[in-house]
Write a protein that holds these residues in place. Structure first.
Motif: not given
Length: 65
Positions: A31-44, A46-51
């Motif tokens: 069995g596996y669990c997954f999450r899907v994310g959408a990049v909301l903003r790229i921050n030069p 730094r890590e991008p903001n992901v929902s």
């Protein structure tokens, strides 16, 4: 972007406007669990903001706390 499997560091990128992605190397008996994310903003510099979605699990897997 899809984090695969949930809780690990590996990512599968569906690309801009992508609607699907393939995760290779999974065992069909586990069995596996997954999450899907959408990049909301790229921050030069730094890590991008992901929902992120809530985890979705298959074959009886449980998300990690």
């Amino acid at each position: 972007m899809q984090q695969a499997p949930y809780g690990k560091v590996a990512f599968v990128n569906a690309g801009v406007g992508g609607k699907s992605a393939t995760v290779s190397g999974l065992d069909p008996r586990k069995g596996y669990c997954f999450r899907v994310g959408a990049v909301l903003r790229i921050n030069p510099g730094r890590e991008p903001n992901v929902s992120w979605s809530a985890p979705r699990c298959i074959r009886g897997a449980k998300p990690r706390a």
